[in-house]
Scaffold this motif. Structure first.
Motif, mmCIF file in Angstrom:
data_model
loop_
_atom_site.group_PDB
_atom_site.id
_atom_site.type_symbol
_atom_site.label_atom_id
_atom_site.label_comp_id
_atom_site.label_asym_id
_atom_site.label_seq_id
_atom_site.Cartn_x
_atom_site.Cartn_y
_atom_site.Cartn_z
ATOM 1 N N VAL A 180 37.774 77.850 -13.299
ATOM 2 C CA VAL A 180 37.069 76.574 -12.751
ATOM 3 C C VAL A 180 36.434 75.975 -13.897
ATOM 4 N N GLN A 181 36.095 74.540 -13.672
ATOM 5 C CA GLN A 181 35.486 73.649 -14.741
ATOM 6 C C GLN A 181 34.103 73.946 -14.672
ATOM 7 N N LEU A 217 45.525 87.116 -3.643
ATOM 8 C CA LEU A 217 44.139 86.610 -3.773
ATOM 9 C C LEU A 217 44.218 85.423 -4.869
ATOM 10 N N LEU A 218 45.097 85.420 -5.569
ATOM 11 C CA LEU A 218 45.151 84.227 -6.750
ATOM 12 C C LEU A 218 46.318 83.423 -6.388
ATOM 13 N N HIS A 219 46.801 83.451 -5.207
ATOM 14 C CA HIS A 219 48.196 82.985 -4.906
ATOM 15 C C HIS A 219 48.003 81.369 -4.792
ATOM 16 N N PRO A 277 44.418 77.070 -8.253
ATOM 17 C CA PRO A 277 45.137 76.172 -9.172
ATOM 18 C C PRO A 277 45.320 76.485 -10.605
ATOM 19 N N HIS A 278 44.318 77.449 -10.935
ATOM 20 C CA HIS A 278 44.141 77.649 -12.383
ATOM 21 C C HIS A 278 43.670 79.220 -12.311
#
Length: 100
Positions: free
Chosen positions: A90-91, A76-78, A81-82
């Motif tokens: 996320v920003q 899932l997190l592959h 970017p962060h």
């Protein structure tokens, strides 16, 4: 309900239309006919008729809700970017520094 030429001119103005005199007369007849027809609907006896939101009955068709294994967390997190603690980072889009 019959419209006047002034009514048609006001409607045309609100719709930002420039009409010729012939078009005004044409729309006067057409719009008056539409309003007369709509007025006829007031003659219908509707006291025992239930209100509906659609002309025909509609029903959602849903599949069975079956619990199945989800993807592994690393898959899932592959492409994230962060990430931090198995979550996407996320920003911030809303700034809470407005003081409210």
């Amino acid at each position: 309900m019959s419209l006047t030429l002034a009514d048609v001119e006001k409607i045309a103005h609100l719709a930002r239309l420039e009409l010729t005199e012939a078009e005004k007369k044409q729309y006067l007849a057409q719009l008056s006919a539409i309003l007369d027809y709509a007025e006829r609907l007031n003659e219908l006896e509707l006291t025992d008729i239930r209100p509906t939101s659609h002309a025909i009955a509609q029903q959602n068709i849903m599949r069975s809700d079956l619990a199945e294994p989800s993807l592994p967390m690393e898959d899932l997190l592959h492409n994230a970017p962060h990430q931090k603690e198995n979550q996407f980072v996320v920003q911030a889009v809303l700034d809470d520094s407005s003081g409210s």
